[in-house]
Motif scaffolding. Structure first.
Motif, PDB file in Angstrom:
ATOM      1  N   LYS A 459     -24.976   5.843  94.192  1.00 50.86           N
ATOM      2  CA  LYS A 459     -26.279   6.329  93.729  1.00 50.86           C
ATOM      3  C   LYS A 459     -26.165   7.464  92.723  1.00 50.86           C
ATOM      4  CE  LYS A 459     -27.753   7.115  97.785  1.00 50.86           C
ATOM      5  NZ  LYS A 459     -28.669   7.466  98.894  1.00 50.86           N
ATOM      6  N   CYS A 460     -25.006   8.079  92.623  1.00 47.52           N
ATOM      7  CA  CYS A 460     -24.831   9.136  91.615  1.00 47.52           C
ATOM      8  C   CYS A 460     -24.417   8.574  90.267  1.00 47.52           C
ATOM      9  CB  CYS A 460     -23.775  10.135  92.094  1.00 47.52           C
ATOM     10  SG  CYS A 460     -24.275  11.088  93.533  1.00 47.52           S
ATOM     11  N   GLY A 461     -23.894   7.357  90.237  1.00 49.12           N
ATOM     12  CA  GLY A 461     -23.480   6.771  88.979  1.00 49.12           C
ATOM     13  C   GLY A 461     -22.142   6.055  89.105  1.00 49.12           C
ATOM     14  N   ILE A 462     -21.531   5.768  87.942  1.00 50.86           N
ATOM     15  CA  ILE A 462     -20.264   5.044  87.879  1.00 50.86           C
ATOM     16  C   ILE A 462     -19.123   6.050  87.923  1.00 50.86           C
ATOM     17  CG2 ILE A 462     -18.867   3.473  86.462  1.00 50.86           C
ATOM     18  CD1 ILE A 462     -21.424   2.353  85.327  1.00 50.86           C
ATOM     19  N   SER A 463     -18.051   5.665  88.574  1.00 51.45           N
ATOM     20  CA  SER A 463     -16.885   6.546  88.678  1.00 51.45           C
ATOM     21  C   SER A 463     -16.358   6.891  87.299  1.00 51.45           C
ATOM     22  CB  SER A 463     -15.792   5.871  89.505  1.00 51.45           C
ATOM     23  OG  SER A 463     -15.390   4.649  88.898  1.00 51.45           O
ATOM     24  N   ASN A 464     -15.782   8.060  87.217  1.00 53.38           N
ATOM     25  CA  ASN A 464     -15.248   8.513  85.926  1.00 53.38           C
ATOM     26  C   ASN A 464     -14.041   7.696  85.488  1.00 53.38           C
ATOM     27  OD1 ASN A 464     -17.173  10.598  85.709  1.00 53.38           O
ATOM     28  ND2 ASN A 464     -15.918  11.933  87.003  1.00 53.38           N
ATOM     29  N   ASP A 465     -13.243   7.262  86.426  1.00 48.85           N
ATOM     30  CA  ASP A 465     -12.025   6.491  86.117  1.00 48.85           C
ATOM     31  C   ASP A 465     -12.172   5.061  86.630  1.00 48.85           C
ATOM     32  OD1 ASP A 465     -10.891   8.807  85.062  1.00 48.85           O
ATOM     33  OD2 ASP A 465     -10.150   9.423  87.050  1.00 48.85           O
ATOM     34  N   ALA A 466     -11.294   4.193  86.138  1.00 50.02           N
ATOM     35  CA  ALA A 466     -11.286   2.791  86.557  1.00 50.02           C
ATOM     36  C   ALA A 466      -9.849   2.406  86.942  1.00 50.02           C
ATOM     37  CB  ALA A 466     -11.808   1.889  85.455  1.00 50.02           C
ATOM     38  N   THR A 467      -9.740   1.358  87.741  1.00 47.14           N
ATOM     39  CA  THR A 467      -8.437   0.834  88.145  1.00 47.14           C
ATOM     40  C   THR A 467      -8.144  -0.400  87.305  1.00 47.14           C
ATOM     41  OG1 THR A 467      -8.736   1.649  90.383  1.00 47.14           O
ATOM     42  CG2 THR A 467      -7.078  -0.054  90.060  1.00 47.14           C
ATOM     43  N   VAL A 468      -7.010  -0.394  86.591  1.00 48.41           N
ATOM     44  CA  VAL A 468      -6.642  -1.487  85.686  1.00 48.41           C
ATOM     45  C   VAL A 468      -5.661  -2.417  86.415  1.00 48.41           C
ATOM     46  CG1 VAL A 468      -5.674  -2.101  83.432  1.00 48.41           C
ATOM     47  CG2 VAL A 468      -6.952   0.033  83.719  1.00 48.41           C
ATOM     48  N   ALA A 469      -5.896  -3.702  86.275  1.00 51.80           N
ATOM     49  CA  ALA A 469      -4.988  -4.687  86.884  1.00 51.80           C
ATOM     50  C   ALA A 469      -3.621  -4.630  86.189  1.00 51.80           C
ATOM     51  CB  ALA A 469      -5.585  -6.077  86.776  1.00 51.80           C
ATOM     52  N   LYS A 470      -2.557  -4.702  87.003  1.00 54.19           N
ATOM     53  CA  LYS A 470      -1.204  -4.618  86.429  1.00 54.19           C
ATOM     54  C   LYS A 470      -0.855  -5.895  85.656  1.00 54.19           C
ATOM     55  CE  LYS A 470       0.503  -1.597  90.114  1.00 54.19           C
ATOM     56  NZ  LYS A 470       1.491  -1.426  91.204  1.00 54.19           N
ATOM     57  N   GLU A 471      -1.317  -7.033  86.095  1.00 53.50           N
ATOM     58  CA  GLU A 471      -0.995  -8.290  85.418  1.00 53.50           C
ATOM     59  C   GLU A 471      -1.907  -8.488  84.203  1.00 53.50           C
ATOM     60  OE1 GLU A 471      -2.215  -8.203  88.477  1.00 53.50           O
ATOM     61  OE2 GLU A 471      -0.496  -8.453  89.819  1.00 53.50           O
ATOM     62  N   GLU A 472      -1.502  -9.389  83.339  1.00 56.24           N
ATOM     63  CA  GLU A 472      -2.282  -9.802  82.187  1.00 56.24           C
ATOM     64  C   GLU A 472      -2.541 -11.297  82.280  1.00 56.24           C
ATOM     65  OE1 GLU A 472      -0.148  -8.715  78.719  1.00 56.24           O
ATOM     66  OE2 GLU A 472      -0.531  -6.563  78.926  1.00 56.24           O
ATOM     67  N   ALA A 473      -3.653 -11.727  81.751  1.00 58.13           N
ATOM     68  CA  ALA A 473      -4.017 -13.144  81.801  1.00 58.13           C
ATOM     69  C   ALA A 473      -3.933 -13.727  80.400  1.00 58.13           C
ATOM     70  CB  ALA A 473      -5.424 -13.309  82.348  1.00 58.13           C
ATOM     71  N   LYS A 474      -3.083 -14.764  80.253  1.00 61.26           N
ATOM     72  CA  LYS A 474      -2.900 -15.415  78.950  1.00 61.26           C
ATOM     73  C   LYS A 474      -3.502 -16.815  79.023  1.00 61.26           C
ATOM     74  CE  LYS A 474       0.489 -16.579  75.431  1.00 61.26           C
ATOM     75  NZ  LYS A 474       1.936 -16.586  75.066  1.00 61.26           N
ATOM     76  N   ILE A 475      -4.382 -17.086  78.102  1.00 59.14           N
ATOM     77  CA  ILE A 475      -5.061 -18.374  78.059  1.00 59.14           C
ATOM     78  C   ILE A 475      -4.254 -19.266  77.112  1.00 59.14           C
ATOM     79  CG2 ILE A 475      -7.215 -19.564  77.667  1.00 59.14           C
ATOM     80  CD1 ILE A 475      -7.274 -17.420  79.859  1.00 59.14           C
TER      81      ILE A 475
END
Length: 596
Positions: A459-475
């Motif tokens: 309710k206060c808002g979005i977190s200041n930081d985010a968690t990034v996935a270690k893997e990458e997705a290649k199409i």
């Protein structure tokens, strides 16, 4: 009507007055009319053979008001005629009037008629002396008769008779009526106790029903202890209002109280309380009046100022205590200010540690009441604990993540998922306010490599930081061959068709007019305008326009010969169509004056 005066005998029959006689002394003032029951003194009659002497004129005195039981006499108040002798001015004789002195001739007195006797039965008016005094004065100004003319030099008033008359007493002025008595007011109304405590009693009352002409000066409040009659006033000055606080009393005393209204007429009857009053604060059970918005969880962000007011009731003044989670408050963090009616919880800058259950307790003697409120200090959450790519197929990627370890002291309301192409590195939001812990990202571009990250939200808002996935997705590219579908071309050809035909029109000579119609067709038809089956062509008198299938023919200032049948013809490779209308050109109306 007064009786006629007796005729005066001629002075020639009498001996003339001697020249050696001394000048007469001035006549005394005319005595006022005698009071009722007393004889009126006879007026001095002139000696026989002498003319009646006119006394010197004197200023009339102010008339003395008659007694209450005296009726004015018309005969006494009537003025004496100027041509009558001075003897006519004497008061008319009444039944009680004695006979005239011997010196006066009998025929010189006015006979008393029955009317005069009847009129003089009433007491003589006190204005009669003044009227009698004025009559001689008027008689001196009037010319004397022929018989009285020789005796003008020998006037001699009857001093003897005037001296014998007793001196009248000066009338006393009437006593003014006494002023109306001043009365006190009626008893004050509706006396009762408004409030009391350990040292004072507050009373109120209503003003008396009857105040009177003297008005109301104020009230006196008197008290005495129960069992005695030693009443004492507690206010030095009169109390103007109908409310008074009796102060500086001893706790536990029983007082009898009464109120007295005071005005110029004195003290009114007192109004007394029916029962003695115990000087002690009213014991009222304590009660906490928790506001409605505090009955649920009170949420504030970190750093916000907290200022909560909780009212309560109770007498005498309740003892207020606060606890947090069952423990005493930290006075360094939380300030409490209590009054007789409410208590205020104040935090200058809130922190997460200030969250908890606060309990307020009010106590009076053996009675107490409690109320609890939940204070929750929240802030932005932390990022999700972990994010990973579960699967990749075609143009799709499956993600999973775990909730954050720090939710900001409140529940997580959603997540925001973003993607970034490895070539550009720009992040784009794919999903927001997403409630699940897994998601499928679609519509990815073949041959590109993507990274993903997730934000937490409360309710206060979005977190200041985010968690990034270690893997990458290649199409990756697949052997799929794209074959566009075959579409049959639609035939839009159509012969001309008028959707709006021409309407007959009428106009006046010299006034331009316009003909309108609409046509459709594919390919675009050619439009030709005709007049009486003759093509108009490029005649400057006519203006032809055709835009988006709307065809118009403007006839500029038509004349007498411009009327007729107009036609519009549309033609293309697939056919033709024609519409017609009739145009009538009228002569302008001419006024009768213009015709002459």
């Amino acid at each position: 009507m007064p009786s006629k005066p007796a005729p005066i005998k001629k002075a020639a029959k009498k001996e003339p007055a001697k020249k050696e006689e001394k000048a007469p002394e001035p006549a005394p003032e005319v005595a006022p009319a005698p009071a009722e029951g007393e004889a009126a003194p006879a007026e001095a009659a002139p000696a026989e053979g002498e003319a009646p002497a006119a006394p010197p004129a004197e200023e009339p005195k102010a008339p003395t008001p008659p007694p209450a039981d005296a009726a004015p006499t018309d005969e006494a108040a009537a003025p004496v005629a100027a041509d009558q002798p001075a003897t006519d001015a004497a008061l008319p004789a009444t039944e009680e009037t004695p006979a005239a002195p011997a010196e006066a001739p009998v025929d010189a007195a006015a006979p008393a008629t029955e009317e005069t006797s009847a009129a003089t039965k009433a007491p003589a008016d006190e204005e009669t002396p003044a009227a009698a005094a004025e009559a001689p004065a008027d008689a001196t100004t009037a010319p004397a008769t022929e018989e009285a003319a020789p005796a003008a030099d020998s006037e001699a008033p009857a001093d003897a008779e005037a001296a014998e008359a007793p001196a009248p007493e000066e009338p006393k002025p009437p006593t003014p009526p006494p002023p109306p008595p001043k009365e006190p007011t009626s008893v004050p109304l509706d006396l009762f106790v408004e409030d009391k405590n350990d040292t004072s009693v507050t009373i109120i009352w209503s003003q008396p029903e009857t105040v009177g002409p003297s008005g109301l000066d104020g009230y006196t409040i008197e008290v005495c202890k129960d069992g005695t009659e030693d009443w004492k006033a507690v206010n030095e000055d009169l109390q103007k209002s109908c409310r008074y606080v009796i102060k500086n009393q001893t706790t536990g005393d029983r007082l009898k109280i009464r109120v007295v209204a005071v005005n110029a007429g004195g003290r009114s009857p007192p109004v007394t309380l029916p029962e003695a009053v115990l000087v002690k604060e009213v014991a009222d059970r304590p009660k906490v009046r928790l506001p409605r918005f505090l009955r649920q969880r009170y949420v504030a962000q970190v750093g916000a100022k907290i200022n909560l007011t909780i009212p309560f009731t109770g007498k005498p003044k309740p003892v207020v205590t606060w606890t947090k989670n069952g423990q005493p408050l930290d006075t360094k963090r939380v300030n409490i200010r209590s009054t007789d009616r409410d208590s205020i919880l104040f935090i200058r800058a809130s922190e997460r540690d200030d969250s908890g259950v606060y309990e307020m307790c009010v106590k009076v003697d053996d009675f107490e009441d409690k109320a609890s409120l939940i204070l929750q200090i929240v802030e932005l959450p932390g990022p999700p604990a972990s994010v990973k790519i579960v699967d990749t197929w075609g143009f799709n990627v499956a993600l999973e993540w775990t909730p954050p370890t720090d939710n900001g002291n409140t529940e997580i309301t959603g997540y925001t998922i973003q993607k970034a192409d490895k070539k550009t590195g720009d992040w784009f939001t794919v999903l927001e306010h997403y409630h699940r812990l897994n998601a499928t990202i679609s519509d990815l571009i073949m041959g590109n490599t993507y990274k993903f990250r997730v934000f937490s939200e409360n309710k206060c808002g979005i977190s200041n930081d985010a968690t990034v996935a270690k893997e990458e997705a290649k199409i990756t590219k697949t052997g799929i061959e794209y074959k566009p579908p075959e579409y049959k071309e639609h035939d839009f050809t159509e012969p001309p068709k008028f959707t709006t035909s021409l309407n007959d029109r009428a106009t006046t000579v010299g006034y331009s007019t316009k003909l309108l119609c609409s046509v459709r067709g594919c390919p675009k038809p050619k439009v030709t305008w005709m007049k009486n089956q003759m093509i108009i062509g490029d005649d400057p008198k006519f203006r032809q326009i055709c835009v988006q299938g709307i065809c118009s023919l403007e006839i500029r200032k038509p004349g007498n010969f411009d009327g007729g049948v107009y036609s519009c013809k549309a033609k293309n490779d697939h056919g033709e169509a024609t519409v017609s209308c009739k145009l009538e050109v009228k002569q302008p109306a001419v006024a009768d004056a213009d015709k002459k």
